[in-house]
Design a protein around this motif. Structure first.
Motif, mmCIF file in Angstrom:
data_model
loop_
_atom_site.group_PDB
_atom_site.id
_atom_site.type_symbol
_atom_site.label_atom_id
_atom_site.label_comp_id
_atom_site.label_asym_id
_atom_site.label_seq_id
_atom_site.Cartn_x
_atom_site.Cartn_y
_atom_site.Cartn_z
ATOM 1 N N ARG A 4 2.209 4.330 -3.657
ATOM 2 C CA ARG A 4 2.310 5.794 -3.744
ATOM 3 C C ARG A 4 3.725 6.238 -4.109
ATOM 4 O O ARG A 4 4.038 7.433 -4.063
ATOM 5 C CB ARG A 4 1.897 6.417 -2.413
ATOM 6 C CG ARG A 4 0.442 6.145 -2.029
ATOM 7 C CD ARG A 4 0.029 6.917 -0.791
ATOM 8 N NE ARG A 4 0.704 6.420 0.406
ATOM 9 C CZ ARG A 4 0.258 5.423 1.164
ATOM 10 N NH1 ARG A 4 -0.874 4.810 0.845
ATOM 11 N NH2 ARG A 4 0.918 5.046 2.247
ATOM 12 N N ALA A 16 -7.733 -3.327 -3.182
ATOM 13 C CA ALA A 16 -7.838 -1.867 -3.070
ATOM 14 C C ALA A 16 -6.640 -1.172 -3.723
ATOM 15 O O ALA A 16 -6.778 -0.103 -4.324
ATOM 16 C CB ALA A 16 -7.944 -1.460 -1.603
ATOM 17 N N GLU A 43 -7.080 -1.419 -7.474
ATOM 18 C CA GLU A 43 -8.125 -0.482 -7.895
ATOM 19 C C GLU A 43 -7.571 0.934 -8.001
ATOM 20 O O GLU A 43 -7.864 1.663 -8.957
ATOM 21 C CB GLU A 43 -9.272 -0.516 -6.891
ATOM 22 C CG GLU A 43 -10.436 0.382 -7.270
ATOM 23 C CD GLU A 43 -11.601 0.275 -6.299
ATOM 24 O OE1 GLU A 43 -12.605 0.980 -6.502
ATOM 25 O OE2 GLU A 43 -11.508 -0.520 -5.335
ATOM 26 N N GLY A 44 -6.747 1.317 -7.027
ATOM 27 C CA GLY A 44 -6.155 2.654 -7.070
ATOM 28 C C GLY A 44 -5.190 2.815 -8.233
ATOM 29 O O GLY A 44 -5.194 3.841 -8.920
ATOM 30 N N ARG A 104 -6.053 3.713 -11.970
ATOM 31 C CA ARG A 104 -6.220 5.117 -12.383
ATOM 32 C C ARG A 104 -4.878 5.841 -12.463
ATOM 33 O O ARG A 104 -4.828 7.069 -12.521
ATOM 34 C CB ARG A 104 -7.152 5.830 -11.407
ATOM 35 C CG ARG A 104 -8.529 5.185 -11.294
ATOM 36 C CD ARG A 104 -9.423 5.946 -10.314
ATOM 37 N NE ARG A 104 -10.725 5.299 -10.178
ATOM 38 C CZ ARG A 104 -11.001 4.373 -9.267
ATOM 39 N NH1 ARG A 104 -10.059 3.992 -8.409
ATOM 40 N NH2 ARG A 104 -12.196 3.822 -9.196
ATOM 41 N N ASP A 105 -3.795 5.063 -12.456
ATOM 42 C CA ASP A 105 -2.452 5.644 -12.480
ATOM 43 C C ASP A 105 -2.221 6.415 -13.780
ATOM 44 O O ASP A 105 -2.734 6.041 -14.831
ATOM 45 C CB ASP A 105 -1.411 4.537 -12.342
ATOM 46 C CG ASP A 105 -0.049 5.047 -11.919
ATOM 47 O OD1 ASP A 105 0.270 4.983 -10.715
ATOM 48 O OD2 ASP A 105 0.702 5.520 -12.801
ATOM 49 N N GLU A 165 0.831 -1.205 0.000
ATOM 50 C CA GLU A 165 0.000 0.000 0.000
ATOM 51 C C GLU A 165 0.863 1.252 0.000
ATOM 52 O O GLU A 165 0.570 2.233 -0.688
ATOM 53 C CB GLU A 165 -0.933 -0.014 1.210
ATOM 54 C CG GLU A 165 -2.042 -1.051 1.104
ATOM 55 C CD GLU A 165 -2.793 -1.243 2.413
ATOM 56 O OE1 GLU A 165 -2.477 -0.527 3.395
ATOM 57 O OE2 GLU A 165 -3.681 -2.122 2.465
#
Length: 221
Positions: A118, A137, A140-141, A144-145, A114
């Protein structure tokens, strides 16, 4: 025999012993101090071989995680046998190449992945996108990279949730859609939509092949 070969004068021979999962722990501990590192072999030198070996003791992996060579640290980071505490430290390594090793490791803790999701380095986020153990999760994030390569790897990942694949099926990059068509876990509803889309011949062909495979192996649906 392996004990004797570990002391061979040829560094390439010692490298092979270092990577052998049958090599005794005591021998691996000895090879973890080997200084052989020819440039033409790249990462395939002795300490790096020990670092990649899943039979290497945790104490040795912990020591090699502080190796001066990033190739060795990368192999420790990517090794499924590396203790979680060591992976947590390597996730903070100054070299993105090393951090990418943690990112691709299926044994990496969810919290570590996680955090790496980032990371400012595209290659780190790309390796998480490929990781079959990445939390839903996180995938999923990353769907949209801003980096096309990250979204493409999400589309290929068999662990990517169906809802995420459905979102990526509308991606602006054609290769991302092509990877969805090839993904063995893509639901038939999405594959049928791709058949009637204008995404290109390759997408239609692979979507058709995936549908046939799903029909032959309904347990994959």
């Amino acid at each position: 025999m392996l004990e004797g070969l570990a002391r061979d004068s040829d560094g390439i021979v010692r490298s092979c012993v270092a990577g052998n999962r049958s090599t005794p722990e005591a021998v691996l501990e000895e090879l973890a101090r080997d200084s052989y590192c020819p440039l033409y072999l790249g990462p395939k030198y002795v300490r790096s071989g020990v670092a990649a070996n899943r039979s290497t003791p945790a104490s040795v992996l912990e020591r090699l995680a502080r190796d001066s060579c990033e190739g060795t640290r990368y192999n420790v980071a990517a090794n499924r046998s590396t203790p979680e505490a060591v992976l947590e430290r390597l996730a903070q390594d100054s070299e993105s190449f090393v951090r990418s090793g943690v990112a691709r490791n299926p044994s990496a803790p969810a919290a570590v992945l996680e955090g790496l999701a980032r990371d400012s380095a595209d290659n780190v986020r790309t390796r998480i996108a490929e990781n079959p153990s990445a939390p839903a999760a996180v995938l999923e994030g990353l769907a949209r990279d801003s980096a096309d390569n990250v979204r493409t790897r999400i589309a290929e990942n068999p662990s990517t949730p169906a809802a995420v694949l459905e979102e990526l099926a509308r991606d602006s990059v054609g290769f991302t859609i092509f990877c969805i068509a090839k993904n063995p876990k893509t639901p038939t509803t999405i594959l049928n939509e791709l058949l009637s889309s204008d995404s290109g011949v390759d997408v239609v062909v692979y979507a058709s092949l995936s549908l046939l495979a799903n029909h032959e192996h309904p347990d994959t649906l």
